[in-house]
Design an enzyme around this catalytic site. Structure first.
Site, PDB file in Angstrom:
ATOM      1  N   TYR A  62      -0.887  50.711  32.879  1.00 59.99           N
ATOM      2  CA  TYR A  62      -2.296  50.344  32.769  1.00 59.99           C
ATOM      3  C   TYR A  62      -2.914  50.244  34.157  1.00 59.99           C
ATOM      4  CZ  TYR A  62      -1.847  49.351  27.770  1.00 59.99           C
ATOM      5  OH  TYR A  62      -1.667  49.448  26.405  1.00 59.99           O
ATOM      6  N   GLU A  63      -4.203  50.515  34.211  1.00 62.66           N
ATOM      7  CA  GLU A  63      -4.941  50.582  35.469  1.00 62.66           C
ATOM      8  C   GLU A  63      -4.853  49.300  36.291  1.00 62.66           C
ATOM      9  OE1 GLU A  63      -9.636  51.266  36.662  1.00 62.66           O
ATOM     10  OE2 GLU A  63      -8.895  51.973  34.731  1.00 62.66           O
ATOM     11  N   SER A  64      -4.643  48.180  35.638  1.00 57.90           N
ATOM     12  CA  SER A  64      -4.577  46.896  36.335  1.00 57.90           C
ATOM     13  C   SER A  64      -3.319  46.728  37.169  1.00 57.90           C
ATOM     14  CB  SER A  64      -4.674  45.756  35.319  1.00 57.90           C
ATOM     15  OG  SER A  64      -3.700  45.925  34.300  1.00 57.90           O
ATOM     16  N   GLY A  65      -2.374  47.674  37.067  1.00 62.10           N
ATOM     17  CA  GLY A  65      -1.155  47.581  37.867  1.00 62.10           C
ATOM     18  C   GLY A  65       0.079  47.218  37.077  1.00 62.10           C
ATOM     19  N   GLY A 109     -10.880  54.183  35.914  1.00 61.38           N
ATOM     20  CA  GLY A 109      -9.885  55.079  36.491  1.00 61.38           C
ATOM     21  C   GLY A 109      -9.820  56.442  35.836  1.00 61.38           C
TER      22      GLY A 109
END
Length: 255
Positions: free
Chosen positions: A51-54, A132
């Site tokens: 996921y884009e949040s890391g 993203g």
């Protein structure tokens, strides 16, 4: 569509089936996340959700409400910074599949999630934006798009190119220096379209049960390319529906 399942359920199951066990998948929130989590719980237990949040290797036991949902970090193999996700994992081409939604999509798989109507400064509708998605579309080995099909969504030319598919046709991705393979598969509530390897144009290759080619054409804002042989997909299995409905229930319940 059979009373046993809805068009959205067929679409989500068909999208989940596109994901192969053991691959790394960069997941967008919404329908992509639902389908990816369905795949992980059913046929692809080793699917690595990013996921884009890391959050790398997230294994949520419910559908996340956003990329910042704590359940993603709690269940991830690792949590890294957002710059690392993009600079180390995504941009160098280390992620196999990008899974995206769309507000508008054109015949070459270009995606709009920015504005509809008017211009950028004064649109008719301002959408959530890029996030993203442009980098996912540019750099993943391939992109799978999941979107409901209608004349409002499938238009001849998107109002704004948020995420590049195949641009204006063959050669554009190379000209733009895009590393990834582009939107090879688009899954809708009517069927499955794949990018033609020569023309790069989205082509109808599979129908969902009970859907006709004419129905898909009527929901497409350009003269739709249709494969010489169009197959019909398998309906959702009992197990797929059970897992999907259990996942959806966690979202509705706010668990």
């Amino acid at each position: 569509m059979s009373a046993d399942y809805s068009a959205d359920e067929m679409m989500t199951v068909a999208a989940a089936r596109q994901l192969r066990d053991g691959t790394a998948c960069f997941v967008g929130i919404g329908l992509p996340s639902t389908a990816a989590n369905l795949a992980r719980v059913t046929h692809a237990p080793n699917l690595v959700l990013i996921y884009e949040s890391g959050c790398l290797g997230a294994k949520p036991d419910r559908l996340p409400l956003s990329i910042g949902d704590g359940v993603l970090a709690d269940t991830a193999d690792a949590v890294v910074s957002v710059p690392e996700v993009f600079n180390y994992w995504l941009q160098p081409g280390r992620i196999d599949v990008g899974f995206l939604g769309a507000a508008q999509l054109d015949r070459y798989g270009n995606i709009n999630t920015t504005v509809i109507g008017g211009d950028y400064t004064d649109p008719k509708v301002r959408l959530p934006g890029a996030g993203g998605a442009p980098e996912i579309a540019a750099s993943c080995g391939e992109v799978v798009v999941i979107v409901r099909q209608s004349l409002r969504t499938f238009i001849d030319r998107v109002d704004f190119v948020t995420s590049v598919g195949y641009g204006a046709g063959p050669g554009d991705r190379a000209r733009l220096g895009l590393r990834g393979g582009g939107p090879k598969t688009v899954i809708t509530d009517l069927g499955v379209l794949t990018a033609d390897p020569v023309t790069c144009e989205l082509t109808l290759t599979r129908l969902h049960p009970g859907v006709t080619v004419d129905q898909v054409r009527a929901a497409t804002g350009w003269p739709l390319a249709v494969a010489d042989e169009v197959s019909t997909g398998e309906p959702p299995s009992t197990d797929e529906l059970t897992v999907l409905r259990a996942l959806e229930a966690t979202k509705k319940a706010g668990v």
